[in-house]
Design an enzyme around this catalytic site. Structure first.
Site, PDB file in Angstrom:
ATOM      1  N   ARG A 235       7.912  -1.977  17.377  1.00  0.00           N
ATOM      2  CA  ARG A 235       6.861  -2.693  16.621  1.00  0.00           C
ATOM      3  C   ARG A 235       5.517  -2.479  17.309  1.00  0.00           C
ATOM      4  NH1 ARG A 235       5.983  -7.901  17.650  1.00  0.00           N
ATOM      5  NH2 ARG A 235       8.166  -8.520  17.553  1.00  0.00           N
TER       6      ARG A 235
ATOM      7  N   TYR B  37     -10.446   0.186  -5.439  1.00  0.00           N
ATOM      8  CA  TYR B  37      -9.017   0.260  -5.759  1.00  0.00           C
ATOM      9  C   TYR B  37      -8.538  -1.144  -6.164  1.00  0.00           C
ATOM     10  CZ  TYR B  37      -4.008   0.709  -4.930  1.00  0.00           C
ATOM     11  OH  TYR B  37      -2.642   0.687  -5.056  1.00  0.00           O
TER      12      TYR B  37
ATOM     13  N   ASP C  93     -13.373   3.100   2.877  1.00  0.00           N
ATOM     14  CA  ASP C  93     -12.057   3.590   2.463  1.00  0.00           C
ATOM     15  C   ASP C  93     -12.252   5.053   2.066  1.00  0.00           C
ATOM     16  OD1 ASP C  93      -9.777   4.323   1.041  1.00  0.00           O
ATOM     17  OD2 ASP C  93      -9.448   2.307   0.245  1.00  0.00           O
TER      18      ASP C  93
ATOM     19  N   LYS D  96      -1.593   9.059   0.109  1.00  0.00           N
ATOM     20  CA  LYS D  96      -2.291   9.964  -0.795  1.00  0.00           C
ATOM     21  C   LYS D  96      -2.455  11.347  -0.140  1.00  0.00           C
ATOM     22  CE  LYS D  96      -2.332   6.116  -3.054  1.00  0.00           C
ATOM     23  NZ  LYS D  96      -3.453   5.189  -3.123  1.00  0.00           N
TER      24      LYS D  96
HETATM   25  C1  LIG Z   1      -3.679   3.790  -2.961  1.00  0.00           C
HETATM   26  C2  LIG Z   1      -4.931   3.275  -2.389  1.00  0.00           C
HETATM   27  C3  LIG Z   1      -4.939   2.192  -1.492  1.00  0.00           C
HETATM   28  C4  LIG Z   1      -3.658   1.445  -1.128  1.00  0.00           C
HETATM   29  O1  LIG Z   1      -2.789   2.227  -0.405  1.00  0.00           O
HETATM   30  P1  LIG Z   1      -1.173   2.068  -0.461  1.00  0.00           P
HETATM   31  O2  LIG Z   1      -0.711   3.118   0.466  1.00  0.00           O
HETATM   32  O3  LIG Z   1      -0.758   2.278  -1.878  1.00  0.00           O
HETATM   33  O4  LIG Z   1      -0.860   0.688   0.010  1.00  0.00           O
HETATM   34  C5  LIG Z   1      -6.141   1.804  -0.957  1.00  0.00           C
HETATM   35  N1  LIG Z   1      -7.301   2.424  -1.295  1.00  0.00           N
HETATM   36  C6  LIG Z   1      -7.334   3.465  -2.157  1.00  0.00           C
HETATM   37  C7  LIG Z   1      -8.629   4.111  -2.487  1.00  0.00           C
HETATM   38  C8  LIG Z   1      -6.153   3.915  -2.735  1.00  0.00           C
HETATM   39  O5  LIG Z   1      -6.193   4.929  -3.603  1.00  0.00           O
END
Ligand SMILES: *Cc1c(COP(=O)(O)O)cnc(C)c1O
Length: 381
Positions: free
Chosen positions: A50, A102, A173, A198
């Protein structure tokens, strides 16, 4: 020796694989929950997974090097990363958040963080001056650029000038462009968020998230929260993301090349009303992108003539999948209003222009002719 980006996707500068891992070229998966101690008060460097695990640590070093940070933390999802980030704040704190984000981030802020006493003001950081919305309690500004799904572009350097002046954290982000195309920390941001699910992972086979920082102080605070709340990325998933990153640069290049061609094709189609892609010179964020990024990415949002046309395309695509998520090798199409942004209040959707005629494509690395042919037949043209 400082390696260049494509090399860093394969090798860390300080790797010693001969001594540490029998020469293994693929970093080993340390599938263990705990580690034996040599003696009381001694540690191999790892105690319990962890807290830290060698596979996750290796991945974190790779991600930190790609984003030019001093530390990166790997989480079980992008949302776990953002939820951990929110633990830096306390009741009474105020954050400015971009108006288009998002959907999951909007849900976290509204349904969880607000309950915990944190307040938010939504500001269109591209069109409005953030300075007009600051209060005594403001601690941070949270943005995406380009935004999901409307592709609004914010000048990171300009915004960083404002956040520095007022002693605020700037969080970006960077999921949509990946570190291959944009490095917000170099432009003045304090923290970078990634959904590793992603582009970093890139194969639609694992969920992961990252926070990257250039501050020792923030890194220490975040490491404490991570070990206490326990949302770190598991060893096998860490390995999947490491493997994905090996091809990040070639995947990004091909996906962007396809996206450019697809955006150009979509613009000429009678069933399309508007194409929103920052790589088109008609996009309002085009010049800012040219200045702060090394590319435009492979996410395209487009508006069709009617809701019926949108639904018909989603129903009739064959090679392209109607699915949420983005950044994988396969082309995906989604319907933000009922999928990624389903929990976003109707008023916000309307303000951001997310209508029932808006579709979003994550362009993959298939042959572009097959992508175009599929959309062509799906639109019935
Ligand atoms: C998908 C996404 C998230 C969240 O990520 P997860 O891995 O699905 O929890 C946050 N910000 C953006 C821009 C995203 O496309």
């Amino acid at each position: 020796m400082g390696f260049r980006f494509e090399t860093l996707c394969q090798h860390l500068a300080d790797e010693n694989r001969m001594e540490n891992h029998y020469g293994a070229i693929s970093f080993p998966i340390y599938q263990t929950a705990t580690f034996a101690h040599p003696a009381v008060g001694e540690s191999t460097g790892y105690d319990y997974s962890r807290l830290q695990n060698p596979t996750r640590e290796h991945l974190e070093k790779v991600v930190a090097s790609l984003e030019k940070g001093i530390d990166a933390l790997g989480f079980s999802s992008g949302m776990a990363a953002i939820a951990t980030l929110m633990e830096l704040f306390r009741p009474g704190d105020h954050l400015i958040i971009d108006s288009d984000l998002y959907g999951g981030s909007i849900r976290l802020f509204q349904e969880i963080s607000e309950k915990n006493g944190i307040s938010f003001t939504r500001v269109d950081c591209y069109r409005e001056n953030v300075e007009n919305y600051l209060t005594e309690k403001t601690r941070a500004v949270f943005i995406e650029t380009p935004t999901n799904p409307m592709m609004n572009v914010t000048d990171i350097g300009k915004l960083a000038g404002i956040t520095r002046k007022h002693n605020l954290l700037l969080v970006v982000d960077n999921t949509f462009l990946s570190p291959y195309f944009q490095n917000p920390l170099e432009l003045g941001a304090d923290l970078v968020v990634h959904s590793g699910t992603k582009y970093l992972g890139g194969h639609n086979d694992a969920i992961a998230g990252f926070l990257v920082t250039k501050s020792e102080e923030i890194s220490e605070k975040l490491r404490f929260i991570l070990k206490t709340t326990g949302s770190g990325l598991a060893p096998f998933d860490s390995w999947l993301i490491l493997r994905g990153i090996k091809t990040l640069s070639v995947r990004m290049e091909r996906a962007q090349e396809n996206a450019m061609k697809l955006a150009g094709w979509l613009e000429e189609q009678p069933f399309v009303k508007k194409v929103i892609y920052p790589g088109l010179s008609s996009h309002p964020g085009y010049e800012i992108m040219k200045k702060q990024s090394r590319g435009f990415g492979a996410m395209i949002t487009f508006e069709v003539k009617s809701k019926e046309m949108a639904l018909s395309i989603l129903k009739r695509v064959k090679m392209i999948s109607f699915a949420e998520s983005l950044g994988g090798t396969e082309t995906l199409i989604t319907y933000p209003i009922t999928q990624t942004h389903a929990d976003v209040p109707a008023k916000v959707l309307a303000q951001n222009g997310i209508t029932d005629c808006i579709l979003r494509v994550s362009v993959g690395i298939e042959n572009i002719e097959d992508i175009i042919e599929d959309l062509k037949q799906a639109s019935g043209t």
